[in-house]
Design a protein around this motif. Structure first.
Motif, mmCIF file in Angstrom:
data_model
loop_
_atom_site.group_PDB
_atom_site.id
_atom_site.type_symbol
_atom_site.label_atom_id
_atom_site.label_comp_id
_atom_site.label_asym_id
_atom_site.label_seq_id
_atom_site.Cartn_x
_atom_site.Cartn_y
_atom_site.Cartn_z
ATOM 1 N N ALA A 14 33.908 34.803 35.520
ATOM 2 C CA ALA A 14 34.383 33.496 35.971
ATOM 3 C C ALA A 14 33.215 32.515 36.075
ATOM 4 O O ALA A 14 33.341 31.346 35.686
ATOM 5 N N TRP A 15 32.076 32.972 36.570
ATOM 6 C CA TRP A 15 30.892 32.111 36.663
ATOM 7 C C TRP A 15 30.468 31.639 35.269
ATOM 8 O O TRP A 15 30.202 30.464 35.057
ATOM 9 N N ARG A 16 30.443 32.568 34.345
ATOM 10 C CA ARG A 16 30.013 32.226 32.983
ATOM 11 C C ARG A 16 30.947 31.216 32.326
ATOM 12 O O ARG A 16 30.517 30.420 31.508
ATOM 13 N N SER A 17 32.217 31.282 32.659
ATOM 14 C CA SER A 17 33.216 30.429 32.001
ATOM 15 C C SER A 17 33.774 29.347 32.921
ATOM 16 O O SER A 17 34.796 28.757 32.609
ATOM 17 N N LEU A 18 33.117 29.097 34.024
ATOM 18 C CA LEU A 18 33.654 28.166 35.011
ATOM 19 C C LEU A 18 33.891 26.773 34.433
ATOM 20 O O LEU A 18 34.843 26.097 34.808
ATOM 21 N N ASP A 19 33.066 26.359 33.498
ATOM 22 C CA ASP A 19 33.243 25.036 32.899
ATOM 23 C C ASP A 19 34.531 24.952 32.082
ATOM 24 O O ASP A 19 35.053 23.862 31.854
ATOM 25 N N ALA A 20 35.053 26.090 31.668
ATOM 26 C CA ALA A 20 36.297 26.104 30.891
ATOM 27 C C ALA A 20 37.524 25.899 31.781
ATOM 28 O O ALA A 20 38.596 25.556 31.282
ATOM 29 N N LEU A 21 37.371 26.092 33.092
ATOM 30 C CA LEU A 21 38.481 25.914 34.016
ATOM 31 C C LEU A 21 38.606 24.429 34.335
ATOM 32 O O LEU A 21 37.839 23.875 35.110
ATOM 33 N N LYS A 22 39.573 23.802 33.728
ATOM 34 C CA LYS A 22 39.759 22.354 33.902
ATOM 35 C C LYS A 22 40.720 22.042 35.044
ATOM 36 O O LYS A 22 40.569 21.057 35.726
ATOM 37 N N ASP A 23 41.721 22.877 35.236
ATOM 38 C CA ASP A 23 42.736 22.649 36.262
ATOM 39 C C ASP A 23 42.508 23.630 37.413
ATOM 40 O O ASP A 23 42.746 24.823 37.277
ATOM 41 N N GLU A 24 42.061 23.129 38.540
ATOM 42 C CA GLU A 24 41.767 23.979 39.698
ATOM 43 C C GLU A 24 43.012 24.714 40.197
ATOM 44 O O GLU A 24 42.912 25.775 40.780
ATOM 45 N N LYS A 25 44.192 24.157 39.951
ATOM 46 C CA LYS A 25 45.435 24.787 40.389
ATOM 47 C C LYS A 25 45.713 26.072 39.612
ATOM 48 O O LYS A 25 46.463 26.921 40.068
ATOM 49 N N ALA A 26 45.110 26.188 38.446
ATOM 50 C CA ALA A 26 45.322 27.369 37.608
ATOM 51 C C ALA A 26 44.267 28.453 37.863
ATOM 52 O O ALA A 26 44.257 29.469 37.181
ATOM 53 N N ALA A 27 43.408 28.258 38.850
ATOM 54 C CA ALA A 27 42.300 29.178 39.084
ATOM 55 C C ALA A 27 42.768 30.600 39.368
ATOM 56 O O ALA A 27 42.233 31.559 38.814
ATOM 57 N N LYS A 28 43.770 30.756 40.212
ATOM 58 C CA LYS A 28 44.231 32.098 40.572
ATOM 59 C C LYS A 28 44.801 32.825 39.359
ATOM 60 O O LYS A 28 44.477 33.989 39.112
ATOM 61 N N SER A 29 45.604 32.140 38.604
ATOM 62 C CA SER A 29 46.185 32.724 37.403
ATOM 63 C C SER A 29 45.081 33.094 36.402
ATOM 64 O O SER A 29 45.129 34.148 35.772
ATOM 65 N N TRP A 30 44.104 32.219 36.281
ATOM 66 C CA TRP A 30 42.965 32.450 35.386
ATOM 67 C C TRP A 30 42.204 33.705 35.815
ATOM 68 O O TRP A 30 41.872 34.556 34.986
ATOM 69 N N LEU A 31 41.957 33.857 37.110
ATOM 70 C CA LEU A 31 41.248 35.032 37.614
ATOM 71 C C LEU A 31 42.067 36.311 37.426
ATOM 72 O O LEU A 31 41.516 37.360 37.090
ATOM 73 N N ILE A 32 43.380 36.228 37.617
ATOM 74 C CA ILE A 32 44.247 37.393 37.407
ATOM 75 C C ILE A 32 44.158 37.859 35.957
ATOM 76 O O ILE A 32 44.103 39.058 35.674
ATOM 77 N N THR A 33 44.132 36.905 35.043
ATOM 78 C CA THR A 33 43.997 37.251 33.627
ATOM 79 C C THR A 33 42.675 37.975 33.379
ATOM 80 O O THR A 33 42.635 38.976 32.653
#
Length: 186
Positions: A60-79
């Motif tokens: 997640a740290w390495r790809s944090l810049d790819a996370l544009k929508d903070e609301k999708a963070a949990k779903s992104w981490l689950i993936t």
């Protein structure tokens, strides 16, 4: 001219790095417990779950810049957790000896709530992955059918069917079990 551009951009780079660090720390603080809990349900081993969670947050740290929508963070981490869990099976593993976890645990030494938690975990573990995964996403993370469908890359109707079947399997298993000795005296 080259030096002056570097001097001007250095404070900006540091500011960007500090901002990224703050976003990352907020992400870890908000979701670490959920990510660990989900990793534990997938791995059924505390140390493996810790490794999966740690690797999840490293990615997640390495790809944090790819996370544009903070609301999708949990779903992104689950993936990321799901992918990390799958990666551990891609690596060469030693022979694993199967054992009945319930037989190794002396439940008499636990409080009643721990016994119930162990029972629920055992029941969930008894479900096949296709039924267990959507049920855990719904029960632990509170995801809706649409969110689970997006997370697992499935049709919503498929998710709803799997949730229905998972619950029915749990009900059937519970109805067939004799009551635990000492818990209910009738």
């Amino acid at each position: 001219m080259f030096r002056s551009r570097n001097k001007l951009s250095a404070p900006r780079v540091l500011s960007d790095m500090k901002q990224k660090q703050k976003r990352y720390e907020a992400l870890v603080h908000a979701f670490h417990a959920d990510i660990y809990r989900y990793a534990y349900y997938l791995a059924k081993d505390k140390s493996v779950a810790e490794d999966i969670a740690q690797e999840t947050f490293l990615r997640a740290w390495r790809s944090l810049d790819a996370l544009k929508d903070e609301k999708a963070a949990k779903s992104w981490l689950i993936t990321i957790v799901r992918r990390e869990n799958a990666r551990r099976f891609e690596k060469k593993q030693l022979d694993i000896v199967e054992y009945d976890e319930a037989a190794l645990v002396d439940e008499t030494c636990f409080a009643e709530s721990s016994v119930h938690q162990n029972e629920i975990h055992r029941l969930l573990a008894g479900l096949s992955l296709e039924y267990r995964e959507p049920l855990i996403l719904q029960l632990i993370f509170g995801y809706s059918g649409d969110e689970i469908a997006a997370q697992l890359d499935l049709n919503k109707n498929t998710v709803m069917t799997r949730l229905f079947r998972a619950r029915n399997q749990l009900k059937d298993t519970l109805s067939k079990q004799p009551e635990v000795r000492g818990h209910r005296n009738g």
